[in-house]
Write an enzyme that holds these catalytic residues in place. Sequence first.
Site, PDB file in Angstrom:
ATOM      1  N   CYS A 160       0.991  -1.053   0.296  1.00 48.42           N
ATOM      2  CA  CYS A 160      -0.547  -0.076   0.045  1.00 48.42           C
ATOM      3  C   CYS A 160       0.622   1.856   0.068  1.00 48.42           C
ATOM      4  O   CYS A 160       1.485   1.361  -1.103  1.00 48.42           O
ATOM      5  CB  CYS A 160      -0.394  -0.022   1.141  1.00 48.42           C
ATOM      6  N   HIS A 196      -3.862  -4.586   0.540  1.00 45.96           N
ATOM      7  CA  HIS A 196      -3.549  -5.543   2.031  1.00 45.96           C
ATOM      8  C   HIS A 196      -2.864  -6.637   1.642  1.00 45.96           C
ATOM      9  O   HIS A 196      -4.510  -7.373   2.233  1.00 45.96           O
ATOM     10  CB  HIS A 196      -3.615  -4.727   3.012  1.00 45.96           C
ATOM     11  N   GLU A 209      -1.619  -9.272   4.302  1.00 43.09           N
ATOM     12  CA  GLU A 209      -1.919  -9.392   5.469  1.00 43.09           C
ATOM     13  C   GLU A 209      -3.468  -9.954   6.464  1.00 43.09           C
ATOM     14  O   GLU A 209      -3.320 -10.113   7.054  1.00 43.09           O
ATOM     15  CB  GLU A 209      -0.963  -8.361   6.419  1.00 43.09           C
ATOM     16  N   SER A 253      -0.708 -12.730  37.413  1.00 43.15           N
ATOM     17  CA  SER A 253      -1.991 -11.467  37.255  1.00 43.15           C
ATOM     18  C   SER A 253      -2.774 -12.769  36.985  1.00 43.15           C
ATOM     19  O   SER A 253      -4.346 -12.699  37.304  1.00 43.15           O
ATOM     20  CB  SER A 253      -1.966 -11.180  36.349  1.00 43.15           C
ATOM     21  N   GLY A 254      -2.612 -14.769  36.952  1.00 46.73           N
ATOM     22  CA  GLY A 254      -3.654 -15.639  36.495  1.00 46.73           C
ATOM     23  C   GLY A 254      -3.836 -15.250  34.410  1.00 46.73           C
ATOM     24  O   GLY A 254      -4.772 -16.346  33.840  1.00 46.73           O
ATOM     25  N   GLY A 255      -3.332 -14.125  34.098  1.00 46.25           N
ATOM     26  CA  GLY A 255      -3.306 -14.413  32.495  1.00 46.25           C
ATOM     27  C   GLY A 255      -2.471 -15.015  32.149  1.00 46.25           C
ATOM     28  O   GLY A 255      -1.640 -15.475  32.990  1.00 46.25           O
ATOM     29  N   VAL A 256      -2.742 -15.553  30.803  1.00 50.58           N
ATOM     30  CA  VAL A 256      -1.752 -16.004  29.875  1.00 50.58           C
ATOM     31  C   VAL A 256      -0.088 -15.852  29.876  1.00 50.58           C
ATOM     32  O   VAL A 256       0.584 -16.529  29.791  1.00 50.58           O
ATOM     33  CB  VAL A 256      -2.719 -16.260  28.881  1.00 50.58           C
ATOM     34  N   ASP A 257       0.463 -14.520  29.710  1.00 52.67           N
ATOM     35  CA  ASP A 257       1.274 -14.139  29.488  1.00 52.67           C
ATOM     36  C   ASP A 257       2.249 -14.399  30.738  1.00 52.67           C
ATOM     37  O   ASP A 257       3.541 -14.685  30.371  1.00 52.67           O
ATOM     38  CB  ASP A 257       1.608 -12.208  28.887  1.00 52.67           C
ATOM     39  N   SER A 258       1.852 -13.153  31.982  1.00 50.00           N
ATOM     40  CA  SER A 258       2.045 -13.994  32.797  1.00 50.00           C
ATOM     41  C   SER A 258       2.645 -15.382  33.192  1.00 50.00           C
ATOM     42  O   SER A 258       4.367 -15.437  33.352  1.00 50.00           O
ATOM     43  CB  SER A 258       2.040 -12.885  33.993  1.00 50.00           C
ATOM     44  N   SER A 259       1.419 -16.125  33.285  1.00 51.57           N
ATOM     45  CA  SER A 259       1.874 -17.373  33.327  1.00 51.57           C
ATOM     46  C   SER A 259       2.992 -18.495  32.412  1.00 51.57           C
ATOM     47  O   SER A 259       3.572 -19.124  32.843  1.00 51.57           O
ATOM     48  CB  SER A 259       0.272 -18.078  33.491  1.00 51.57           C
TER      49      SER A 259
END
Length: 506
Positions: free
Chosen positions: A79, A166, A168, A220-226
């Site tokens: 583009c 585009h 993508e 935090s319980g979230g996927v990233d920190s786990s």
Amino acid sequence: MQEKIIILDFGSQTTQLIGRRVRELSTYCEIVPYNKFPADDPSVIGVILSGSPFSVYDEKAFRITLDGLRGKYPILGICYGAQLMAHLNGGAVEPADSREYGRAILTTVAANALTKDIEPGAQVWMSHGDTITSLPDGFNIIASTDKVPVAAYQAEGEKLWGVQFHPEVFHSTCGMQLLRNFVVDICGSRQDWSAASFIESTVAQLKEQLGDDKVVLGLSGGVDSSVAAVLLNKAIGKNLTCIFVDHGMLRKNEFADVLRDYECLGLNVIGVDASQKFFTELAGVTEPEKKRKIIGKGFIDVFDEEAHKIKDVRWLGQGTIYPDCIESLSITGTTIKSHHNVGGLPEKMNLKLCEPLRLLFKDEVRAVGRELGMPEHLITRHPFPGPGLAVRILGDITPEKVRILQDADQIFIQGLRDWGLYDKVWQAGVVLLPVQSVGVMGDERTYERAVALRAVTSTDAMTADWAHLPYDFLADVSNKIINKVRGVNRVCYDISSKPPATIEWE
Ligand code: XMP
């Protein structure tokens, strides 16, 4: 050496999507600001120029010359990237009429390395205000639509291509083939980027970087920190201490459930129930950003106090992921909501930062989690805001309101699971509204609270649509909430998309 594609970011909303598509081709890539090409990096195998909100003629447009890139690497301009290369070489770019937005069909496709296995009739997605009206000398059209003659071009005899559509975006049905042609055939990617290869090299790097040093990490319980914690645990074991703070604004039973999950994963984790402190500090506060600040600061204080009980900590581990750290080309500069609740933590604690996931997209984090053997319910867990239910209770927060919201939220989320809908939505929750409404239960007139259910589909939380959940399901959840949650007599369903609404109400 990990070979890579460099994506030069000219500020388009779809730049990250280009990155994800390249990674889906098992090829590592990095997104860098348009003017920060990593010179002298021998691992670069190709360059992609992204789109941009600007026109090439705008005074503020992001411009580069191709010196140092042209002839050295294969280049694909998308583009604005395509228009810029045409413009820089003497082509003409002019304002387009409005038909160059949305779906279009390729009418002619030349035999070319970039268009291999793409036939006329393929659908592409256009989105540009300007269009290339004439190409520079020595540049040839390789695909057209009936409205856009220069849908794709190549500079003759050079590894330099431009596409005005585009590839993508999902709606470009031949987009993945085109990107594959560029990344694999033209740039020669070995396609060796995988969750397993990432884990192997990252664990080795972490061992080397951290040695015998101690690391603390906030869960935090979230996927990233786990996932970050499990990866660090694999590298340094007991030298990692995880801290999980309950600020009282978590989902019902979440603190105990998640703590148990973490212990089962073999993590060395300290759970801190600080809910009373947060209830006290939040009492009477109604302004959303103020709630966020109080929770952010309170979290840092609690975390800091716990971390100081561990001797000789040198590092702070964090589950930062790639979209959090791509240096953004802020075009508008407006902050809608301040999301980075714990931004001040490393400075306050005087620790070095260790962010093992900083190069990964969300879906890659999930793939790494699976490869590490983590349970599916931790990996597919919906995103949940750091300040938790505090930004889903409109107005001031009391323990009673938290109790009502937790009960209603649990019915909604459990319902999504029972009906097989949980994995079909990006994120869901209940919002406690600051209104009471009249109802009737039995022979009694009631005057109780209203709640709103919110469920959205999304791929990145930047844009979102309200989830078109079945009426029967909504009816079931509404009945259960009104019958079982004391204090609620009305349930609404939020049918706003983002933009213009946001996912959270506060
Ligand atoms: P919005 O409401 O801006 O939310 O559409 C986009 C995503 O961000 C989450 N969110 C937050 N996450 N701290 C967080 O960690 C916050 O203060 C915060 N506010 C919103 C939201 O749940 C959604 O996933």
